[in-house]
Design an enzyme around this catalytic site. Structure first.
Site, PDB file in Angstrom:
ATOM      1  N   ASP A   1       0.860  -1.186   0.000  1.00  0.00           N
ATOM      2  CA  ASP A   1       0.000   0.000   0.000  1.00  0.00           C
ATOM      3  C   ASP A   1       0.894   1.232   0.000  1.00  0.00           C
ATOM      4  O   ASP A   1       1.674   1.452   0.934  1.00  0.00           O
ATOM      5  CB  ASP A   1      -0.893  -0.018   1.242  1.00  0.00           C
ATOM      6  CG  ASP A   1      -2.016   1.002   1.180  1.00  0.00           C
ATOM      7  OD1 ASP A   1      -2.182   1.630   0.119  1.00  0.00           O
ATOM      8  OD2 ASP A   1      -2.728   1.152   2.187  1.00  0.00           O
TER       9      ASP A   1
ATOM     10  N   ASP B   1      -2.852   2.542  -6.160  1.00  0.00           N
ATOM     11  CA  ASP B   1      -1.850   2.637  -5.090  1.00  0.00           C
ATOM     12  C   ASP B   1      -1.758   1.421  -4.178  1.00  0.00           C
ATOM     13  O   ASP B   1      -1.061   1.465  -3.163  1.00  0.00           O
ATOM     14  CB  ASP B   1      -2.111   3.889  -4.249  1.00  0.00           C
ATOM     15  CG  ASP B   1      -3.462   3.862  -3.556  1.00  0.00           C
ATOM     16  OD1 ASP B   1      -4.325   3.054  -3.947  1.00  0.00           O
ATOM     17  OD2 ASP B   1      -3.651   4.649  -2.608  1.00  0.00           O
ATOM     18  N   GLU B   2      -2.412   0.325  -4.499  1.00  0.00           N
ATOM     19  CA  GLU B   2      -2.281  -0.860  -3.652  1.00  0.00           C
ATOM     20  C   GLU B   2      -2.555  -2.131  -4.451  1.00  0.00           C
ATOM     21  O   GLU B   2      -3.270  -2.125  -5.454  1.00  0.00           O
ATOM     22  CB  GLU B   2      -3.210  -0.791  -2.439  1.00  0.00           C
ATOM     23  CG  GLU B   2      -4.686  -0.687  -2.769  1.00  0.00           C
ATOM     24  CD  GLU B   2      -5.566  -0.697  -1.520  1.00  0.00           C
ATOM     25  OE1 GLU B   2      -5.289  -1.481  -0.587  1.00  0.00           O
ATOM     26  OE2 GLU B   2      -6.540   0.078  -1.498  1.00  0.00           O
TER      27      GLU B   2
END
Length: 356
Positions: free
Chosen positions: A10, A104-105
């Site tokens: 993350d 983003d993860e």
């Protein structure tokens, strides 16, 4: 059953961190990516802004009140996508089993890794070090034997840290975990659970599957299993995207059709941005309504061809008028499904010891 090794990576305050990386003058300053106007929403907040209580999904006006010297930056999604692609290329050097959740993860299954050491903990550290040296950003990671626990673990030592939950530790860890820290338990659900005396995993574990299903619907099965460390979902690369949606929970319940119409406008604009970002088209539009008693209603309308953007508002109005809205509304959502996308373009288990 073989014990899997799952990593959840993350990125830390991703959008805001990209902006601070690209513009050194913004480093160390409270920053919000998003809009400050009446209908603006914070998409991401730097850690400097979070100290003042600024959070993602917060209305821009409230964020500005919490932090008067907050700097607002317009999102640059093409730049974020470029960085995300660079990070994902690092993931793919270690495993083909990469499941992006967003820009983003992502989840990585490194049970059988393509490179690096056999320890998932060391692989996660190596990946984070490479993201820092090759991209210039910090990432946090969680490591465990299933996706749920890896996701929970990635939040434990943020920012720029990692944590591991071993199989032998899972149930005792979950019993101590505050209920709002459980992935999949939002603020409203946590509040509802606390009315039943559920404040930690230990409390949750005392309630039967029948009770949880009765009061939380299908999600009750999920809550019953996860507190026991059970989560069988596989890491799925190139997930087929079934829908694109946007929604908002309101600080004050909406009462009446006109306030609902006004509240739907920024949600529609958000949905359009998301659709444009992945270059999608859909045949079905759905209106989601959650009432103040937590009951949820969905209304959908489909066309035989892809819906043109100029027709969204007209179809939403038809959905609003399908039936009277007789209760105050706490949440509204809009979604597009039956998409032209083939891939995601964004993006009881035996417990035993294994080498993490």
């Amino acid at each position: 059953m073989d014990v899997k090794k799952i990593i959840h990576v993350d990125m830390d305050a991703f959008y805001a961190s990209v902006e601070q990386m690209d513009n050194p003058e913004l480093r160390g300053k409270p920053l919000a990516v998003g809009g400050k106007s009446d209908r603006g929403v914070v998409a991401a907040a730097s850690y400097e802004a979070r100290k003042y209580g600024v959070r993602s999904a917060m209305p821009g006006k409230i964020a500005a009140l919490k932090c008067p010297h907050l700097i607002f930056i317009k999102p640059r999604f093409e730049r974020y996508k470029e960085i995300s692609t660079q990070i994902r290329s690092i993931f793919l050097e270690y495993t083909d089993l990469v499941e992006p959740l967003s820009l983003d993860e992502a989840f990585l299954d490194v049970t059988i890794a393509k490179k690096g050491k056999p320890s998932a903990t060391l692989i996660a550290k190596e990946i984070r070090d490479r993201i820092k040296s090759e991209v210039g950003l910090n990432a946090s990671a969680g490591i465990s034997y299933n996706k749920f626990l890896a996701k929970v673990a990635s939040d434990l030592n943020k920012p720029n840290g990692q944590a591991v939950i071993l199989p032998a530790e899972a149930e005792s860890f979950l019993e101590r975990l505050p209920i709002e820290k459980f992935y999949g338990v939002g603020e409203k659900t946590a509040d509802k659970m606390k009315k039943f005396g559920i404040y930690t995993g230990h409390h949750l574990k005392q309630f039967s599957l029948q009770f949880l299903v009765k009061h939380f619907g299908k999600a009750g099965v999920h809550y019953h299993d996860i507190v026991r460390g059970i989560h069988l979902s596989e890491v799925k690369p190139d997930r087929i995207r079934k829908s694109i949606s946007a929604e908002n929970t309101f600080m004050k319940d909406l009462d009446g059709l006109e306030p609902i119409r006004m509240a739907l406008e920024p949600i529609l604009q958000d949905l359009k941005r998301r659709i444009e970002r992945v270059e999608a088209k859909g045949r079905t539009i759905t209106l989601k309504i959650k009432y103040n008693d937590f009951t949820v209603q969905t209304r959908s309308k489909s066309l035989t061809s892809f819906i043109p953007e100029e027709k969204y508002a007209e179809m939403i109005e038809e959905l609003l008028n399908q039936a009277p809205i007789k209760q105050p509304v706490r949440l509204l959502g809009l979604g597009i499904s039956n998409l032209n996308l083939s891939e995601n373009q964004d993006y009881q288990l035996k417990i035993e010891y294994t080498d993490f």
